[in-house]
Design an enzyme around this catalytic site. Structure first.
Site, mmCIF file in Angstrom:
data_model
loop_
_atom_site.group_PDB
_atom_site.id
_atom_site.type_symbol
_atom_site.label_atom_id
_atom_site.label_comp_id
_atom_site.label_asym_id
_atom_site.label_seq_id
_atom_site.Cartn_x
_atom_site.Cartn_y
_atom_site.Cartn_z
ATOM 1 N N HIS A 133 34.752 44.564 48.224
ATOM 2 C CA HIS A 133 34.016 43.949 47.108
ATOM 3 C C HIS A 133 33.189 42.756 47.598
ATOM 4 O O HIS A 133 33.631 42.018 48.475
ATOM 5 C CB HIS A 133 35.002 43.477 46.039
ATOM 6 C CG HIS A 133 35.942 44.544 45.580
ATOM 7 N ND1 HIS A 133 37.216 44.681 46.082
ATOM 8 C CD2 HIS A 133 35.775 45.541 44.679
ATOM 9 C CE1 HIS A 133 37.811 45.718 45.502
ATOM 10 N NE2 HIS A 133 36.957 46.268 44.650
ATOM 11 N N HIS A 151 36.542 36.009 45.301
ATOM 12 C CA HIS A 151 35.854 36.130 43.999
ATOM 13 C C HIS A 151 35.868 34.821 43.202
ATOM 14 O O HIS A 151 35.147 34.704 42.218
ATOM 15 C CB HIS A 151 36.497 37.223 43.128
ATOM 16 C CG HIS A 151 36.338 38.605 43.685
ATOM 17 N ND1 HIS A 151 35.116 39.158 43.957
ATOM 18 C CD2 HIS A 151 37.263 39.549 44.027
ATOM 19 C CE1 HIS A 151 35.276 40.390 44.446
ATOM 20 N NE2 HIS A 151 36.569 40.642 44.506
HETATM 21 C C1 SP5 Z 1 40.142 40.421 46.201
HETATM 22 C C2 SP5 Z 1 39.814 41.774 45.634
HETATM 23 O O1 SP5 Z 1 39.797 42.759 46.372
HETATM 24 N N1 SP5 Z 1 39.610 41.868 44.315
HETATM 25 C C3 SP5 Z 1 39.275 43.100 43.700
HETATM 26 C C4 SP5 Z 1 39.242 43.041 42.220
HETATM 27 C C5 SP5 Z 1 38.949 44.385 41.608
HETATM 28 N N2 SP5 Z 1 39.175 44.377 40.227
HETATM 29 C C6 SP5 Z 1 38.978 45.516 39.386
HETATM 30 C C7 SP5 Z 1 38.498 46.724 40.067
HETATM 31 C C8 SP5 Z 1 38.429 47.942 39.202
HETATM 32 C C9 SP5 Z 1 38.354 49.111 40.132
HETATM 33 N N3 SP5 Z 1 38.386 50.395 39.536
HETATM 34 C C10 SP5 Z 1 39.095 51.341 40.397
HETATM 35 C C11 SP5 Z 1 38.338 52.532 40.764
HETATM 36 C C12 SP5 Z 1 39.220 53.434 41.546
HETATM 37 N N4 SP5 Z 1 38.584 54.313 42.434
HETATM 38 ZN ZN ZN Z 2 38.357 43.643 47.474
#
Ligand code: SP5
Ligand code: ZN
Length: 332
Positions: free
Chosen positions: A190, A153
């Site tokens: 992601h 990211h």
């Molecule tokens: C490297 C990597 O995998 N970074 C991921 C960053 C995600 N950050 C926030 C994600 C918010 C996710 N919400 C959770 C939903 C649960 N089902």
């Molecule tokens: Zn991820």
């Protein structure tokens, strides 16, 4: 198989992250590495852990803006854990010169990537593992970097999504400087918006990503299939957005398509941004994918000759099992 990990990578240990509603316990923590080491020990699999030498800081500056690198390097020892409360990227007009608060929001794009006094040290060590992984591909067919903090990211001048330096992008440029052609396959849940941005206008590196559709998943603003690169980079960015609950069958078909794109390009090195967060039990991601399916991912990528593996996300208790299931199929 050589697996690279530097002890300083464990020093960054944030306690909390903001999830948009409330502070929760940080999921991107050193325990992830312990779980992977535990699973490696418990398997039949042959490997050796190596501590990489810390790489030249200039390698990071080939990818990231110098002021961003120097900002992370200059985080005062007095801070405990800090996150921004306002964001400047990409529209702000004022470049902060003094206020730490202002700089936080200038150099980060989300509130869930806290800075501690160890952020720079750990992130620099994580990049060093990635660089050593590339160096060892000189003599090995497969090498692994247990990158943590993760990297995909991280954009040129901003961090986010638990990432500060883009390990795989720095590794890719390091391989390019040795005259190798390179493709990155990103299987993290992601989209790797940082890796995409870094190579968007260049044909230096072919970037191919499978990920949850940005219309319904973080990082939300990047990762559609229309994003194909620009200028010289046109055609060198290939996105395969998938539904959040993608099945193993659909994932496998899409993975084969993605690998065909890479096979046509025929790179010297295949670099894999290996997130384990498509696993169905993952607290941050989670498609309809079992830990056993990671064997399939390993089998598919094993068809390439020279492979570098770079850890990205993966936050469940099964992260180690998923990781080892991929590695098992790769010979070195
Ligand atoms: C490297 C990597 O995998 N970074 C991921 C960053 C995600 N950050 C926030 C994600 C918010 C996710 N919400 C959770 C939903 C649960 N089902
Ligand atoms: Zn991820």
């Amino acid at each position: 198989m050589k697996i690279f990990l530097h002890k300083n990578q464990l020093n960054y240990a944030p306690k909390h992250e903001f999830n948009g509603t409330r502070l929760k316990k940080s999921v991107e923590n050193p325990t992830r590495i312990s779980l992977i080491k535990q699973a490696l020990k418990g398997s039949q699999f042959e490997y050796t852990l190596f501590e990489p030498k810390i790489c030249d800081l200039d390698l990071i500056k080939t990818i990231h803006d110098v002021d961003y690198v120097e900002f992370l390097q200059s985080i005062p020892d007095t801070i405990d854990e800090e996150a921004p409360h306002a964001f400047s990227y990409p529209y702000g007009r004022v470049v902060p010169k003094e206020s730490l608060k202002a700089k936080l929001g200038y150099y980060l794009f989300d509130p869930s990537t806290p800075l501690t006094k160890k952020t720079f040290e750990s992130s620099y060590a994580s990049v060093s593992s990635a660089v050593s992984c590339i160096d060892s591909l000189q003599n090995q067919n497969v090498a692994v970097a247990l990158c943590r903090p993760p990297g995909h990211h991280a954009m040129k001048r901003v961090g986010g999504g638990y990432c500060f330096f883009n390990n795989v992008a720095i590794a890719a440029m390091h391989a390019r400087s040795k005259g190798k052609s390179v493709s990155i396959l990103d299987v993290d849940y992601h989209h790797g918006n940082g890796t995409q941005e870094i190579f968007y206008n260049t044909s230096e590196v072919l970037y191919v990503s499978l990920h949850a559709d940005p219309r319904e998943a973080y990082p939300y603003y990047w990762g559609s299939k229309e994003e194909q690169g620009e200028g010289e980079g046109k055609g060198f960015n290939v996105n395969f957005p998938l539904p959040k609950n993608t099945s193993e069958n659909v994932y496998e078909t899409t993975l084969k398509k993605a690998l065909n794109v890479i096979a046509d390009y025929n790179p010297d090195y295949l670099l894999v941004s290996l997130g384990l967060d498509i696993y169905k039990g993952d607290p941050v991601g989670g498609m309809n994918i079992s830990s056993g399916f990671f064997n399939k991912i390993g089998e598919e990528i094993s068809k390439f000759l020279k492979i570098g593996i770079f850890l990205e996300g993966g936050y469940s208790q099964e992260i180690g099992k998923c990781f080892v299931n991929v590695l098992k199929h790769l010979e070195s």
